[in-house]
Design an enzyme around this catalytic site. Structure first.
Site, PDB file in Angstrom:
ATOM      1  N   GLU A  36       2.495  -6.460  -7.820  1.00 43.08           N
ATOM      2  CA  GLU A  36       2.594  -6.102  -6.403  1.00 43.08           C
ATOM      3  C   GLU A  36       3.545  -4.923  -6.201  1.00 43.08           C
ATOM      4  O   GLU A  36       4.703  -4.960  -6.641  1.00 43.08           O
ATOM      5  CB  GLU A  36       3.097  -7.302  -5.590  1.00 43.08           C
ATOM      6  CG  GLU A  36       3.262  -6.954  -4.108  1.00 43.08           C
ATOM      7  CD  GLU A  36       3.537  -8.148  -3.225  1.00 43.08           C
ATOM      8  OE1 GLU A  36       3.896  -9.212  -3.755  1.00 43.08           O
ATOM      9  OE2 GLU A  36       3.394  -8.000  -1.994  1.00 43.08           O
ATOM     10  N   GLU A  76       0.713 -12.952   4.289  1.00 42.80           N
ATOM     11  CA  GLU A  76       2.066 -13.360   3.905  1.00 42.80           C
ATOM     12  C   GLU A  76       2.963 -12.822   5.019  1.00 42.80           C
ATOM     13  O   GLU A  76       3.335 -11.662   5.037  1.00 42.80           O
ATOM     14  CB  GLU A  76       2.410 -12.729   2.557  1.00 42.80           C
ATOM     15  CG  GLU A  76       3.788 -13.098   2.046  1.00 42.80           C
ATOM     16  CD  GLU A  76       4.221 -12.155   0.933  1.00 42.80           C
ATOM     17  OE1 GLU A  76       4.736 -12.643  -0.070  1.00 42.80           O
ATOM     18  OE2 GLU A  76       4.060 -10.925   1.076  1.00 42.80           O
TER      19      GLU A  76
HETATM   20  C1  LER Z   1       6.039 -10.759  -1.934  1.00 47.18           C
HETATM   21  O1  LER Z   1       4.655 -10.888  -1.908  1.00 47.18           O
HETATM   22  C2  LER Z   1       6.477  -9.639  -1.090  1.00 47.18           C
HETATM   23  O2  LER Z   1       5.702  -9.067  -0.383  1.00 47.18           O
HETATM   24  C3  LER Z   1       7.874  -9.217  -1.121  1.00 47.18           C
HETATM   25  O3  LER Z   1       8.351  -8.946   0.151  1.00 47.18           O
HETATM   26  C4  LER Z   1       8.756 -10.124  -1.899  1.00 47.18           C
HETATM   27  O4  LER Z   1       9.908  -9.516  -2.284  1.00 47.18           O
HETATM   28 MN    MN Z   2       3.573  -9.410  -0.450  1.00 46.86          MN
END
Ligand code: LER
Ligand code: MN
Length: 276
Positions: free
Chosen positions: A158, A252
């Site tokens: 990510e 999220e």
């Molecule tokens: C986790 O998916 C994310 O987006 C971050 O903000 C975590 O550090």
């Molecule tokens: Mn994230």
């Protein structure tokens, strides 16, 4: 518009100070709320492998017609110093072992995806020290991806914005690492919240990712539900369709104004889109 994404939201089974997860410490209530709002996928943010009892979780998943989209791992670095670029050899080895165990758990839960985001950790110290940590961090990712490859799973790298991370901030940096390591189990996760800070063009970032895109976090620039800010989701969802993406699109998001309304707003967003 019509989509074939796997839509859902991210929850944390244990109470946590990590912000953008819903129903923290109230997993069953969270799963029930996702079900009531028409979602079928849940991402679980875990600090430790035993944050969940697989047997109990499987019962709840069946009861509320949910599937686990992926396991997220950042809490292990945030709260237990298990970071993949740690200068401490023992901590770094433990972090890799922890991710390997997450890969096994995700396999048991039929998710087969583990996210490597915040668990990378931050580079610190002099430029030379940072370079060594970077190389160790890349080697840790290689080990995790090779393990996932053997287990039939996927590791999702990510890209995270500069205020929370200091390496792999953009889609381009993630793509370059994936190209360098050449391990098929390694895919890119793009989170529209981080992209709003780091990318010159969200559309171009998704186009550049193409078939390397393995997962999407969909939040507005406010980190609330999509639709609660100024992000151009028309363009993003059309681009995802154009590159043939059909995987998870998970919100999220912060529990604002509260957990339930955050889920309801996300459901409203998808309903409006499907009517367009
Ligand atoms: C986790 O998916 C994310 O987006 C971050 O903000 C975590 O550090
Ligand atoms: Mn994230």
């Amino acid at each position: 518009m019509s989509f074939s994404f796997q839509t859902g939201l991210a929850l944390s089974p244990r109470p946590t100070a990590f912000g953008p997860v819903l129903f923290t410490g109230r997993l069953e209530e969270g799963l029930q709320t996702l079900h009531e709002n028409g979602f079928k996928y849940v991402e679980l943010s875990l600090r430790k492998v035993d944050d969940i009892d697989p047997k109990v979780l499987k019962d709840w998943l069946e009861k509320y017609d949910q599937r686990v989209s992926a396991l997220a791992t950042g809490q292990a670095c945030l709260f237990d110093s298990l970071c993949l670029c740690s200068p401490d050899d023992a901590l770094r080895r433990n972090a890799v072992d922890h991710i390997k165990n997450m890969v096994l758990l995700s396999k048991e839960l039929k998710a087969n995806r583990v996210i490597i985001g915040g668990v990378r950790g931050r580079l610190a110290g002099t430029p030379d020290q940072q370079l060594r940590q970077y190389k160790c961090g890349v080697d840790s990712i290689r080990q995790c991806a090779q393990w996932a490859q053997e287990q039939g799973g996927t590791i999702l790298i990510e890209a995270i914005n500069r205020y929370e991370a200091n390496w792999i901030l953009t889609a381009r940096e993630g793509i370059d690492l994936i190209n360098e390591l050449k391990i098929p189990s390694l895919k890119l996760l793009l989170d529209t919240f981080h992209m709003n800070i780091e990318e010159a063009s969200l559309k171009q970032a998704f186009l550049d990712a193409g078939s390397r895109l393995g997962y999407v976090h969909l939040a507005d620039n406010t980190r609330r539900a999509p639709g609660q800010g100024n992000t151009n989701f028309d363009e993003i969802l059309k681009t995802l369709n154009d590159i043939g993406y059909q995987g998870p699109v998970i919100s999220e998001i912060l529990p604002l104004p509260d957990d339930r309304v955050a889920v309801e707003n996300t459901a409203l967003f998808w309903k409006k889109y499907l009517q367009k």
